[in-house]
Design a protein around this motif. Sequence first.
Motif, PDB file in Angstrom:
ATOM      1  N   PRO A   1      -6.869   2.207  -1.855  1.00 49.05           N
ATOM      2  CA  PRO A   1      -7.804   1.714  -0.828  1.00 49.05           C
ATOM      3  C   PRO A   1      -7.117   1.529   0.527  1.00 49.05           C
ATOM      4  O   PRO A   1      -5.916   1.281   0.602  1.00 49.05           O
ATOM      5  CB  PRO A   1      -8.272   0.368  -1.374  1.00 49.05           C
ATOM      6  N   GLU A   2      -7.905   1.621   1.560  1.00 48.78           N
ATOM      7  CA  GLU A   2      -7.417   1.383   2.923  1.00 48.78           C
ATOM      8  C   GLU A   2      -7.264  -0.118   3.154  1.00 48.78           C
ATOM      9  O   GLU A   2      -7.917  -0.931   2.509  1.00 48.78           O
ATOM     10  CB  GLU A   2      -8.404   1.947   3.936  1.00 48.78           C
TER      11      GLU A   2
ATOM     12  N   ARG B   1       0.826  -1.205   0.000  1.00 47.88           N
ATOM     13  CA  ARG B   1       0.000   0.000   0.000  1.00 47.88           C
ATOM     14  C   ARG B   1       0.863   1.259   0.000  1.00 47.88           C
ATOM     15  O   ARG B   1       0.583   2.211  -0.720  1.00 47.88           O
ATOM     16  CB  ARG B   1      -0.938   0.010   1.201  1.00 47.88           C
ATOM     17  N   ARG B   2       1.937   1.264   0.801  1.00 50.01           N
ATOM     18  CA  ARG B   2       2.835   2.432   0.810  1.00 50.01           C
ATOM     19  C   ARG B   2       3.459   2.649  -0.564  1.00 50.01           C
ATOM     20  O   ARG B   2       3.565   3.782  -1.035  1.00 50.01           O
ATOM     21  CB  ARG B   2       3.925   2.264   1.867  1.00 50.01           C
ATOM     22  N   GLN B   3       3.870   1.573  -1.217  1.00 52.54           N
ATOM     23  CA  GLN B   3       4.477   1.693  -2.543  1.00 52.54           C
ATOM     24  C   GLN B   3       3.462   2.219  -3.556  1.00 52.54           C
ATOM     25  O   GLN B   3       3.784   3.054  -4.401  1.00 52.54           O
ATOM     26  CB  GLN B   3       5.040   0.350  -3.014  1.00 52.54           C
TER      27      GLN B   3
ATOM     28  N   LYS C   1       2.980   5.949  -3.085  1.00 55.50           N
ATOM     29  CA  LYS C   1       4.091   6.746  -3.618  1.00 55.50           C
ATOM     30  C   LYS C   1       3.935   6.987  -5.115  1.00 55.50           C
ATOM     31  O   LYS C   1       4.343   8.017  -5.629  1.00 55.50           O
ATOM     32  CB  LYS C   1       5.430   6.039  -3.375  1.00 55.50           C
ATOM     33  N   ASN C   2       3.359   6.016  -5.807  1.00 51.09           N
ATOM     34  CA  ASN C   2       3.298   6.056  -7.262  1.00 51.09           C
ATOM     35  C   ASN C   2       1.909   6.336  -7.824  1.00 51.09           C
ATOM     36  O   ASN C   2       1.744   6.379  -9.033  1.00 51.09           O
ATOM     37  CB  ASN C   2       3.815   4.731  -7.831  1.00 51.09           C
ATOM     38  N   ALA C   3       0.926   6.522  -6.967  1.00 49.45           N
ATOM     39  CA  ALA C   3      -0.458   6.615  -7.433  1.00 49.45           C
ATOM     40  C   ALA C   3      -0.833   7.994  -7.954  1.00 49.45           C
ATOM     41  O   ALA C   3      -1.825   8.122  -8.662  1.00 49.45           O
ATOM     42  CB  ALA C   3      -1.414   6.211  -6.316  1.00 49.45           C
ATOM     43  N   GLY C   4      -0.081   9.008  -7.593  1.00 48.82           N
ATOM     44  CA  GLY C   4      -0.472  10.349  -8.006  1.00 48.82           C
ATOM     45  C   GLY C   4      -1.777  10.736  -7.355  1.00 48.82           C
ATOM     46  O   GLY C   4      -1.919  10.697  -6.142  1.00 48.82           O
TER      47      GLY C   4
END
Length: 72
Positions: free
Chosen positions: A43-44, A30-32, A35-38
């Motif tokens: 989702p949680e 999720r952290r990665q 970082k890349n999702a813009g």
Amino acid sequence: FRGFFQTNSKAFTAKTSCVRRRYREFAWLRRQLQKNAGLVPVPELPGKSGFFVGSTDEFIERRRQGLQQFLE
């Protein structure tokens, strides 16, 4: 948690795979993604711990369902 994955890709000899992952690996993923999702929301994850009324089996099943929703 165990995850079962299926593929139609010719790059894989096995069409179905099973992997085991810990909750912390989902948190890392999720952290990665964040970082890349813009601007795309990530989702949680379901709760890791805390007070849960019910049995351990119920807690694990609820978490499993939450992780499934996260992956979908």
